[in-house]
Design a protein around this motif. Structure first.
Motif, mmCIF file in Angstrom:
data_model
loop_
_atom_site.group_PDB
_atom_site.id
_atom_site.type_symbol
_atom_site.label_atom_id
_atom_site.label_comp_id
_atom_site.label_asym_id
_atom_site.label_seq_id
_atom_site.Cartn_x
_atom_site.Cartn_y
_atom_site.Cartn_z
ATOM 1 N N LEU A 113 0.872 -1.174 0.000
ATOM 2 C CA LEU A 113 0.000 0.000 0.000
ATOM 3 C C LEU A 113 0.909 1.223 0.000
ATOM 4 O O LEU A 113 1.661 1.440 0.949
ATOM 5 N N TRP A 114 0.864 2.011 -1.086
ATOM 6 C CA TRP A 114 1.840 3.083 -1.262
ATOM 7 C C TRP A 114 1.223 4.300 -1.944
ATOM 8 O O TRP A 114 0.164 4.228 -2.538
ATOM 9 N N SER A 115 1.936 5.432 -1.818
ATOM 10 C CA SER A 115 1.580 6.659 -2.519
ATOM 11 C C SER A 115 2.874 7.260 -3.051
ATOM 12 O O SER A 115 3.946 7.051 -2.466
ATOM 13 N N ASN A 116 2.789 8.013 -4.137
ATOM 14 C CA ASN A 116 4.004 8.581 -4.714
ATOM 15 C C ASN A 116 4.418 9.864 -3.993
ATOM 16 O O ASN A 116 3.582 10.629 -3.530
ATOM 17 N N GLU B 131 7.221 5.651 -8.445
ATOM 18 C CA GLU B 131 6.656 4.303 -8.567
ATOM 19 C C GLU B 131 7.535 3.346 -7.776
ATOM 20 O O GLU B 131 8.741 3.554 -7.662
ATOM 21 N N PRO B 132 6.954 2.284 -7.237
ATOM 22 C CA PRO B 132 7.762 1.324 -6.480
ATOM 23 C C PRO B 132 8.678 0.510 -7.387
ATOM 24 O O PRO B 132 8.329 0.198 -8.530
ATOM 25 N N LEU B 133 9.829 0.174 -6.858
ATOM 26 C CA LEU B 133 10.751 -0.758 -7.494
ATOM 27 C C LEU B 133 10.870 -1.938 -6.539
ATOM 28 O O LEU B 133 11.405 -1.800 -5.435
ATOM 29 N N VAL B 134 10.329 -3.086 -6.941
ATOM 30 C CA VAL B 134 10.311 -4.270 -6.087
ATOM 31 C C VAL B 134 11.138 -5.340 -6.774
ATOM 32 O O VAL B 134 10.886 -5.691 -7.927
ATOM 33 N N ARG B 135 12.143 -5.869 -6.045
ATOM 34 C CA ARG B 135 12.984 -6.917 -6.627
ATOM 35 C C ARG B 135 13.615 -7.761 -5.543
ATOM 36 O O ARG B 135 13.690 -7.364 -4.391
ATOM 37 N N GLU B 136 14.077 -8.936 -5.951
ATOM 38 C CA GLU B 136 14.763 -9.873 -5.072
ATOM 39 C C GLU B 136 16.251 -9.748 -5.373
ATOM 40 O O GLU B 136 16.658 -9.743 -6.524
#
Length: 113
Positions: free
Chosen positions: A8-11, A17-22
C-alpha cells in the motif's frame, strides 16, 4: 518458491513508482511481476492523481527456482509506504512429489493386504 508482495503506497513525486525486486539468490536482481494495482483515495473512492493524494494497493509476484534457503526483497523508489504484506509459498521439486506419491501408494498397499 513464489513470493507474493502486497504494497500500500503513494508517490512522493509525480513520477514516483515502487521498485520491487529480489536481490540475493541470483546473479542479477529479479524484478517482481506486477499482478494488480488498485488506486483509491482516503474515502475508498478514486480521486484525481497527484502527489500524496492517491494511494495504490499493488500486488507483486516473484518466482525463484530452485527454492532458496532465504531471500532478500528490496522495495524502493520515490514512494511513501503505508503497509507491506509478504507471503511465501514453497513449491516442492518434482522428485519430492514423486517420493511422497510412492510412499502413499505403499501405505495403501499395506492396508489392503
Amino acid at each position: 518458491k513464489d513470493i507474493y508482495i502486497q504494497l500500500l503506497w503513494s508517490n512522493q513525486t509525480t513520477l514516483g513508482e515502487p521498485l520491487v525486486r529480489e536481490l540475493v539468490t541470483a546473479q542479477d536482481p529479479i524484478a517482481a511481476e506486477l499482478l494488480t494495482e488498485v488506486p483509491f483515495g482516503p474515502t475508498g473512492s478514486p480521486i484525481a492523481p497527484g502527489v500524496g493524494e492517491m494511494w495504490f494497493l499493488s500486488t507483486y509476484k516473484i518466482h525463484l527456482e530452485p527454492n532458496p534457503a532465504f531471500e532478500v526483497i528490496h522495495i524502493g523508489g520515490s514512494i511513501m509506504v503505508d503497509s507491506i504484506i509478504v507471503d511465501t509459498i514453497c513449491i516442492p521439486e518434482p522428485a519430492t512429489m514423486l517420493l511422497l506419491g510412492l510412499g502413499a501408494v505403499s501405505l495403501l498397499r499395506r492396508k489392503q493386504a
